[in-house]
Design a protein around this motif. Structure first.
Motif, PDB file in Angstrom:
ATOM      1  N   GLY A  41       0.816  -1.200   0.000  1.00 19.33           N
ATOM      2  CA  GLY A  41       0.000   0.000   0.000  1.00 19.33           C
ATOM      3  C   GLY A  41       0.849   1.247   0.000  1.00 19.33           C
ATOM      4  N   LYS A  42       0.205   2.395   0.203  1.00 20.96           N
ATOM      5  CA  LYS A  42       0.914   3.667   0.154  1.00 20.96           C
ATOM      6  C   LYS A  42       1.585   3.978   1.490  1.00 20.96           C
ATOM      7  N   ALA A  43       2.806   4.562   1.388  1.00 18.60           N
ATOM      8  CA  ALA A  43       3.485   5.003   2.595  1.00 18.60           C
ATOM      9  C   ALA A  43       2.992   6.385   3.003  1.00 18.60           C
ATOM     10  N   ASP A  44       2.440   7.144   2.046  1.00 21.09           N
ATOM     11  CA  ASP A  44       1.972   8.506   2.317  1.00 21.09           C
ATOM     12  C   ASP A  44       0.449   8.511   2.368  1.00 21.09           C
ATOM     13  N   PHE A  45      -0.110   8.143   3.515  1.00 15.36           N
ATOM     14  CA  PHE A  45      -1.562   8.041   3.637  1.00 15.36           C
ATOM     15  C   PHE A  45      -2.100   9.098   4.598  1.00 15.36           C
TER      16      PHE A  45
ATOM     17  N   ASP B 206      -3.025  14.130  12.002  1.00 13.23           N
ATOM     18  CA  ASP B 206      -2.929  14.329  10.562  1.00 13.23           C
ATOM     19  C   ASP B 206      -1.462  14.238  10.141  1.00 13.23           C
ATOM     20  N   LYS B 207      -1.219  14.336   8.835  1.00 15.76           N
ATOM     21  CA  LYS B 207       0.139  14.189   8.321  1.00 15.76           C
ATOM     22  C   LYS B 207       1.049  15.331   8.772  1.00 15.76           C
TER      23      LYS B 207
ATOM     24  N   LEU C 124       5.505   7.299   8.217  1.00 15.03           N
ATOM     25  CA  LEU C 124       4.558   6.871   7.186  1.00 15.03           C
ATOM     26  C   LEU C 124       3.243   7.625   7.383  1.00 15.03           C
ATOM     27  N   GLY C 125       2.913   8.496   6.480  1.00 14.07           N
ATOM     28  CA  GLY C 125       1.625   9.171   6.542  1.00 14.07           C
ATOM     29  C   GLY C 125       1.375   9.873   7.860  1.00 14.07           C
ATOM     30  N   THR C 126       0.440   9.350   8.651  1.00  9.58           N
ATOM     31  CA  THR C 126       0.050   9.967   9.922  1.00  9.58           C
ATOM     32  C   THR C 126       0.676   9.286  11.129  1.00  9.58           C
ATOM     33  N   VAL C 127       1.631   8.381  10.912  1.00  8.80           N
ATOM     34  CA  VAL C 127       2.205   7.644  12.040  1.00  8.80           C
ATOM     35  C   VAL C 127       3.732   7.656  12.012  1.00  8.80           C
ATOM     36  N   ILE C 128       4.298   7.429  13.181  1.00  5.96           N
ATOM     37  CA  ILE C 128       5.715   7.104  13.312  1.00  5.96           C
ATOM     38  C   ILE C 128       5.778   5.664  13.793  1.00  5.96           C
ATOM     39  N   ALA C 129       6.470   4.826  13.056  1.00  7.27           N
ATOM     40  CA  ALA C 129       6.594   3.412  13.399  1.00  7.27           C
ATOM     41  C   ALA C 129       8.037   3.119  13.784  1.00  7.27           C
ATOM     42  N   GLU C 130       8.206   2.327  14.812  1.00 10.24           N
ATOM     43  CA  GLU C 130       9.549   2.009  15.276  1.00 10.24           C
ATOM     44  C   GLU C 130       9.684   0.524  15.569  1.00 10.24           C
TER      45      GLU C 130
END
Length: 219
Positions: free
Chosen positions: A49-53, A129-130, A179-185
């Protein structure tokens, strides 16, 4: 904060233990000196899917779908799983320029697994939001710049950087992605037998990112 107990479905214990992801450097924390954090941006189309959501991760099912479960983590033992929804999240204006990078988050979800002397943490910080997520990403990059750079292969199309960090007296390798509206670690931590192999972190990230993208795509 409201606790999402559904995460207990894929963790044997909820809420217990330490969760070093996203915390401020503890007093006296000694990181490897002399390098800035960072591994650049991947190229090409991401899988899943998209990384920029624009999707906001503010519902229980979306957080649960994004975090890895026991089915995805073959060979790893689940230890903890939790998610907190901020009942009164702070705006970027309320947080100001000098606060910690997770100040304006609306949700924090995390799970922990262990295997063969090492621990794997997956953490998701969700924002309204982004724009808020991008501001938090910028703060996180500045915050983590004191730590030694780690060379972890990036996921194509996903902005991220990796570094070595000691937290709570335990050495770890952290990879942070925006990614989009999140920070994943993803954090791989030495539990008494880990070499903190960048290839292991990369494999865990490749598992995590498509789950986030798939969760973002679900209406």
């Amino acid at each position: 904060m409201a606790v999402l107990m559904a995460l207990a479905a894929f963790a044997t214990a909820c809420g217990g233990g330490s969760d070093p992801i996203g915390e401020k450097p503890p007093a006296g924390d000694k990181s490897v000196s002399g390098a800035n954090a960072g591994t650049g941006v991947g190229s090409g189309k991401p899988k899943g899917g998209k990384a920029d959501f624009d999707t906001v991760f503010n519902i229980e099912d979306r957080i649960r779908q994004a975090l890895p479960d026991v089915g995805a983590m073959k060979g790893w033992k689940p230890k903890t799983g939790r998610a907190n929804i901020e009942e009164q999240p702070k705006s970027a204006a309320e947080c100001g320029p000098d606060t910690h990078w997770d100040c304006s988050r609306i949700v924090n979800g995390s799970v922990k697994f262990e295997a063969a002397g090492e621990n794997a943490y997956f953490d998701l910080q969700a924002y309204a939001d982004k724009k808020a997520a991008e501001a938090a990403c910028s703060k996180e990059k500045d915050w983590s710049a004191e730590y030694a750079k780690a060379e972890v292969a990036p996921v194509p199309g996903v902005e991220g950087h990796a570094y070595y960090r000691n937290a709570g007296g335990l050495d770890g390798l952290d990879l942070v992605m925006c990614l989009g509206t999140v920070i994943a670690e993803v954090r791989l931590e030495d539990g008494g037998g880990s070499s903190l192999d960048p290839a292991t972190v990369h494999s865990l990230v490749q598992l995590f990112v498509p789950r986030i993208q798939k969760a973002a795509a679900v209406s």
